[in-house]
Design an enzyme around this catalytic site. Sequence first.
Site, PDB file in Angstrom:
ATOM      1  N   SER A  84       0.842  -1.200   0.000  1.00 21.47           N
ATOM      2  CA  SER A  84       0.000   0.000   0.000  1.00 21.47           C
ATOM      3  C   SER A  84       0.875   1.246   0.000  1.00 21.47           C
ATOM      4  O   SER A  84       2.079   1.177   0.235  1.00 21.47           O
ATOM      5  CB  SER A  84      -0.910   0.011   1.232  1.00 21.47           C
ATOM      6  N   LYS A  85       0.224   2.375  -0.251  1.00 21.93           N
ATOM      7  CA  LYS A  85       0.931   3.649  -0.285  1.00 21.93           C
ATOM      8  C   LYS A  85       1.625   3.909   1.051  1.00 21.93           C
ATOM      9  O   LYS A  85       2.725   4.421   1.102  1.00 21.93           O
ATOM     10  CB  LYS A  85      -0.081   4.748  -0.582  1.00 21.93           C
ATOM     11  N   ARG A  86       0.947   3.489   2.121  1.00 22.43           N
ATOM     12  CA  ARG A  86       1.520   3.730   3.443  1.00 22.43           C
ATOM     13  C   ARG A  86       2.831   2.992   3.681  1.00 22.43           C
ATOM     14  O   ARG A  86       3.685   3.448   4.419  1.00 22.43           O
ATOM     15  CB  ARG A  86       0.512   3.374   4.532  1.00 22.43           C
TER      16      ARG A  86
END
Length: 510
Positions: A261-263
């Site tokens: 994910s982007k995180r």
Amino acid sequence: MNRPVRVRFAPSPTGPLHIGGVRTALYNYIFARQHNGTMILRIEDTDSQRFVPGAEDYINEALAWLGIGIDEGVREGGKYGPYKQSERRDIYREHVKQLLDAGKAYIAFDTPAELEAARNSSPNFQYDASTRMSMRNSLTMPADEVKRLIDEGTPYVVRFLIEPGRDVEVNDLIRGKVVINSSILDDKVLYKSADDLPTYHLANIVDDHLMEVTHVIRGEEWLPSAPLHVLLYEAFGWRDTMPDFVHLPLLLKPDGKGKLSKRDGDRLGFPVFPLEWHDPKSGDISSGYRESGYLPEAVVNFLALLGWNPGDDTEIMSMDELISKFSLEHCSRAGAKFAFEKGKWFNHTYLQNMDDATLAEKFKPVLREHGVDPDKYSDEFLTKIVSLVKGRINFVNDLWDQTSYFFVEPEEYEAKSVKKRWTPDMPGHMEDLIKVLESIDDFSSAAAEPVVIGWIEKNNLHMGNVMNAFRLTVVGKCVGPHMFDITELLGKEETIRRIRKGIENIVPVE
Ligand code: GLU
């Protein structure tokens, strides 16, 4: 049936293209080139709620940067256009009508509140054969009322009528045959009158058919939709020209635990986007591979191996090599860990394989950023500097940290080395060193080195201390390439000037 290969990359312009999307585009491109086929870029902008300005330009720029060429698309044109779904409304409307007329779809008026109530009254609610006859739709309402509501402009959706109890086969070229029973599917919404737009499912099938797509290569997250897509091809009578499916393995977090994910990028410090992205709403900036100093060839090579291998342990491959070696048989079903450290290694390796003069050229803008005018230096000088340190760099930007002392003389001296090497006798030894250096005519590394080493040995001085003190005055710290390679490039005068400055300015640490 042997149709010319046509594939499509079909992103939705809902934000910056994620690195997983880039991998999908790359595999489509490689597959197309390998089969002398056509690569289509189709913009799937049917979700007006999620449209983000700038996203389409971003997609084009990212693909161009990576060398993923497009044959047909919004910018490129082509005879199957328009290539932007929001410009194909007439086509979708016509196809929705076709399904309605054939009784394969129906009109539903249930409001969001009514659907919510249905979900609340039975937790497993699904709009399907078991529930549709108790909802407000054209199957349960008299035809004249349906007509009246439509004429009055009441918002409605068109739903696909799924017959329960049928085994639906999806043939995936990586995964083999996947069979699911139609009873678990719901009557998917295909069209919404409110914005006069189809949903992804309808638009995707209609366009793949009309654009004569032969292979649908996309991320694994779309596999659950595939049975529905098969049923749609069937409902339209297009079974014979249905494309082959290829669902690429998920990209996983670096530790393999869950989807990337982007995180994860923010947390672990690596970009998840090809180019830097400035969010038009929040103003947030997300880092990109390009701006972080990656070479597009290295990113392509790294991504190509996330889900495919050449069958041997070859790692470094150009786009042309990837195109000749790629095969679906060597694509994996299991998710691919996003090993970003490996991405750095690829970049490092590509930089090592790049010739020094090219690398020196790429270093020039970095120098300018640091206030150094590269035009004041010869290409030969810059190329030599680059050759001395390139083994230590992962990114072009790292060249500055490794070489800044060639351009800017030290103003400060690393405390721990001063403490260790700048003994009370050291200024005296440095004075003597200046005399030795002054006597050397040929200041090349090979000629100067034996003279200085000979002087240290003859006087029984401590080799490590003297050489490191020398380096401290010239570089400001005790790291870097071979000392006499540095002094050769700086020249005699500058080297001696720096030693003098060191003698004056270095304050011994108690
Ligand atoms: N528009 C979809 C996406 O954003 C396309 C999925 C597909 O390739 O069918 O990924």
